[in-house]
Design an enzyme around this catalytic site. Structure first.
Site: not given
Lengths: 424, 422
Positions: A69, A72-73, A144
């Protein structure tokens, strides 16, 4: 040379093209006539569960939870600027997501398709990580994670997965924790990037007002041939049995929520289209709003219209999950168990079977309306080794006997767990 | 795609059709527009739900659901929303287009009939709804109200809206409040139903490839027998009372929420409507917006920081989720960006990229049944109903001067903070 195959649905006449691109990438193009927009999604078979792996039989590497994840950012930033700035000159609406078993980058647009596809292919193939850019993301992803910590829906599901799975990393939060992401460095990001973002491990799916030629024109230009490597993912052995039958968390909520899951035997392959069709028909018969159980649960005030069920499946995990709000989740889950025992000992209704089969067929055709759902399903079908239209065709073939046999293989009332989130 | 065809079929009853052959499904919805009032909001919300539980012909939810299942898994749904100072009750059916049935089932006409029966022939006896349905609807409405509190992002925005609109109908929750829901009886709902048929404005929407004319006629005949005295529907543009309200509430949370409301003075029927939407997008509607670039990307203060424009009332709401100890920093950072905007510090790049993003979005709307339906239903009360294409064209023509002029009028009204307890 690129190998292009046309795949057509016998039932609806819809068709798409599957291309084995010379670079190693598999590409699907699903043209939709008279649509005004296009949607493209570029994904890798790499998600939060792939934390332990080796390449070409070399030593085993273990990376921090949440790194897929995080990557991905960070991939949105390349050395020549970030992808959002590039898209802001074309107007495309871009996004990305990381799930348990894949990471996908996507855009939708009504103009400038070729330019947008070029941006997508370019930035996903151009990693640029430095100590400074990695550090900057800690605060953003930290928030997040905290947002999800407050989300009752999210918490109740992960608490359930912890009850169901001893070792499988599916029980770990996709974004990791504030502690695990602190261990992520630029070197580690490059390591996972170089392993999993190989075009042989990826797929590109495009649906909408596009042609195969347009897509290939950009792909031929942007995709560099990738040497194929053997990736081995390691998952510790997962026993059939659950970990514990119940868990509870207190959050600031005024109506309690529950997730109730049956852990199923996960084989060394994913479910076939036919198996999926059998399960979907069966679940519709037993648990949809038209079922006897649903009426009873409503009558007794044990569920409300938020009640839902799903097949939750990926590499090495498979379960059937129920969820919703309930003032008495324990009683609701007991009723579900009693009902399963009852239908297993008595017989199913042929009439319900026929109606449910039609309903599943209706659902599967409805999903062909929407270019996003088409492209997303093409990605998951590809990674699970199924062909997109197989499911609709399989629905027609499923017999009453198949469904009865399927019922005997799943929903073991001695292998389920309940997770509850309630107020203080 | 064909554009919207609109026909009046009764006193303040309109039938809208978008014929489109691209989809495998069709959808028919009936929306009733009523004034949003404290006394009737929860009654109407209960009514909207109870109507979809049964009707004279399909006397229980289970029978009704079985019928829908046999129609290739068609769906029946209801929802309640708030449009400015109005309450909108929508009941919809959707299902597979007839040509995909593998027998000769006429899915669309059967669905049209079910929808009619649900609205005009409910399961009532001696002037009240059945006790069984009533109990279900009440219980579920109370659950839904509680459920809005469960999601703190939703809850925080609804608190800010409430504080901003203390003295206006727009401050009432779309479902009304618990107290009045609990006081409602099955008899009250019968009166609410009669009142609905008599006095609401109705907008019926048909999206699909089927026979919309026969559906139109079914509804036309039904409304013929009803004596209609439609209510006036008024909704006022939001006007701040001039006092900045700052409210802090505490709760056990991991992340604190910050919601800020601004007056713009411009709502849906204003000639500057497109310009104000664009201004909100420049502030916080896209990844190249001021809030995303500075509050998130430069300062790493949050995961989300966005602004949203509420077209009917004409206010802008900014929301973000941050660490409790960073609340003040985030607030200052947001104000900094708003000040940049109001003092006219807007670059050509910001304007162009926001324009492109909005135009792209509008052009994609017509690619889904729900996109088409929602677009028209939220605009049907406008003085002139634009197509997505027309709105895109208008966005293109917005000038920098227009933006600068409007930006000056943006006024802070409310700061709401939901703070995590230490």
């Amino acid at each position: 040379m690129n190998d292009i195959k046309e795949i057509k649905s016998v039932r609806t006449g819809d068709k798409y093209y599957k291309i084995n691109h010379k670079s190693g990438l598999t590409i699907y193009v699903y043209p939709k006539e008279k649509y005004s927009s296009a949607y493209a999604i570029f994904g890798t078979k790499y998600g939060s569960i792939n934390t332990s792996f080796s390449v070409d039989g070399k030593e085993k590497i273990t990376v921090p939870d949440g790194i897929a994840h995080y990557l991905e950012h960070k991939l949105f930033e390349s050395e020549d600027g970030d992808a959002f700035t590039k898209y802001s000159k074309t107007g495309a609406s871009a996004n990305a997501y990381t799930s348990f078993d894949k990471t996908c980058y996507l855009f939708s647009c009504s103009d400038n398709f070729k330019k947008n596809l070029e941006i997508l292919l370019d930035f996903v193939q151009s990693p640029y990580f430095t100590a400074e850019t990695v550090a900057k993301e800690q605060g953003i992803i930290g928030q997040e994670i905290k947002m999800y910590d407050d989300s009752p829906d999210w918490r109740v599901m992960f608490n359930l997965l912890e009850c169901l799975y001893h070792n499988h990393p599916v029980k770990i939060d996709i974004a990791g924790t504030v502690e695990t992401i602190a261990e992520i460095t630029a070197e580690k990001l490059y390591e996972v990037y170089n392993t999993f973002y190989n075009l042989n491990n990826m797929v590109l799916c495009v649906a909408g007002n596009v042609t195969v030629d347009e897509v290939l024109q950009i792909c031929d230009k942007e995709l560099k041939e990738n040497e194929q490597h053997k990736i081995t993912n390691y998952f510790e052995k997962e026993p059939y049995e659950i970990v514990k039958p119940y868990t509870e968390q207190k959050l600031t909520v005024s109506v309690p929520l529950f997730n109730f899951g049956f852990k199923e035997k996960a084989g060394d392959r994913m479910l076939t289209a036919k198996e999926n069709a059998e399960i979907d028909i069966l679940l519709t018969m037993l648990f949809s709003p038209s079922s006897e159980l649903y009426s009873e649960l409503l009558e007794e005030g044990l569920i409300n219209s938020s009640f839902s069920y799903e097949v939750f499946e990926g590499p090495g995990y498979f379960s059937i999950l129920f969820g919703g709000e309930s003032r008495n989740p324990e009683k609701a889950s007991e009723k579900i168990k009693d009902y399963i025992l009852k239908v297993k000992s008595e017989s199913l209704s042929k009439e319900d079977f026929e109606a449910s089969k039609r309903a599943c067929y209706g659902d599967s055709l409805s999903s062909l309306n929407n270019i996003e759902s088409i492209a997303n399903t093409l990605v998951s079908s590809h990674f699970s080794g199924n062909e997109f239209f197989e499911y609709t065709e399989a629905l027609a073939e499923v017999t009453f006997e198949d469904v009865k046999n399927r019922l005997n293989k799943i929903l073991d009332v001695n292998n389920c767990a309940l997770s509850v989130v309630k107020g203080e | 795609m064909e554009i919207l065809k609109r026909e009046q079929i009764g006193n303040n009853v309109f039938f809208n059709t978008v014929n489109d052959s691209r989809f495998k499904t069709m959808k028919i919805s009936v929306s009733a527009y009523l004034p949003l009032l404290k006394e009737t909001a929860s009654q109407n919300a209960l009514l909207c739900d109870i109507l979809t539980r049964s009707c004279k012909e399909y006397s229980t939810l289970s029978i009704l659901e079985k019928k829908l299942l046999s129609l290739y898994g068609a769906s029946l749904s209801s929802h309640v929303k708030k449009e400015g100072d109005l309450q909108v009750l929508t009941i919809a059916v959707s299902g597979l287009d007839d040509k995909y049935a593998f027998d000769d089932t006429k899915i669309s006409s059967e669905l049209a009939e079910i929808l009619c029966k649900i609205i005009f022939e409910p399961n009532v006896l001696n002037g009240e709804f059945t006790e069984q349905d009533f109990k279900q609807s009440l219980r579920q409405l109370l659950d839904t109200m509680d459920s809005d509190f469960n999601e703190k992002r939703v809850y925080a925005v609804s608190r800010c809206v409430e504080i901003m609109n203390q003295n206006s109908p727009a401050g009432i929750k779309r479902y009304g409040d618990k107290e009045s829901a609990e006081k409602t009886t099955a008899k009250d709902l019968y009166s609410a139903w009669q009142n609905l048929l008599k006095s609401a404005r109705f907008e019926i929407m048909y999206v699909g490839d089927g026979d919309s004319l026969s559906t139109l006629n079914i509804f036309k005949n039904k409304f013929k027998n009803i004596e209609r005295t439609p209510q006036k529907l008024l909704t006022a543009t939001f006007k701040s009372d001039g006092n900045v309200k700052e409210v802090v509430e505490e709760m056990e949370l991991s992340q604190s929420k910050l919601v800020i409301g601004f007056e713009t003075g411009v709502s849906a029927d204003d000639e500057n409507y497109c310009a104000i939407m664009l201004l909100s997008a420049i502030l916080g509607g896209t990844p190249s917006a001021k809030l995303f670039t500075n509050v998130r990307e430069k300062q790493s203060l949050c995961y989300y920081c966005i602004s949203r424009y509420y077209r009917r009332k004409g206010y802008i709401i900014v929301e973000s989720g941050v660490e409790g100890e960073n609340l003040e920093r985030a607030k200052n950072s947001i104000f900094n960006e708003v000040n940049e905007l109001t003092s006219g510090n807007i670059t050509d790049f910001e304007i162009e990229s926001a324009k492109l993003a909005m135009i792209n979005g509008y052009k994609s709307i017509t690619d889904t049944v729900t996109g088409i339906e929602t677009w028209y239903l939220t605009r049907i009360l406008d003085n002139k109903v634009d197509t997505p294409e027309e709105t895109a064209e208008k966005i293109k023509t917005v000038t920098k001067e227009q933006l600068l002029m409007l930006a000056k009028n943006i006024k802070l009204d409310t700061i709401y903070m939901l703070k995590n307890k230490d």
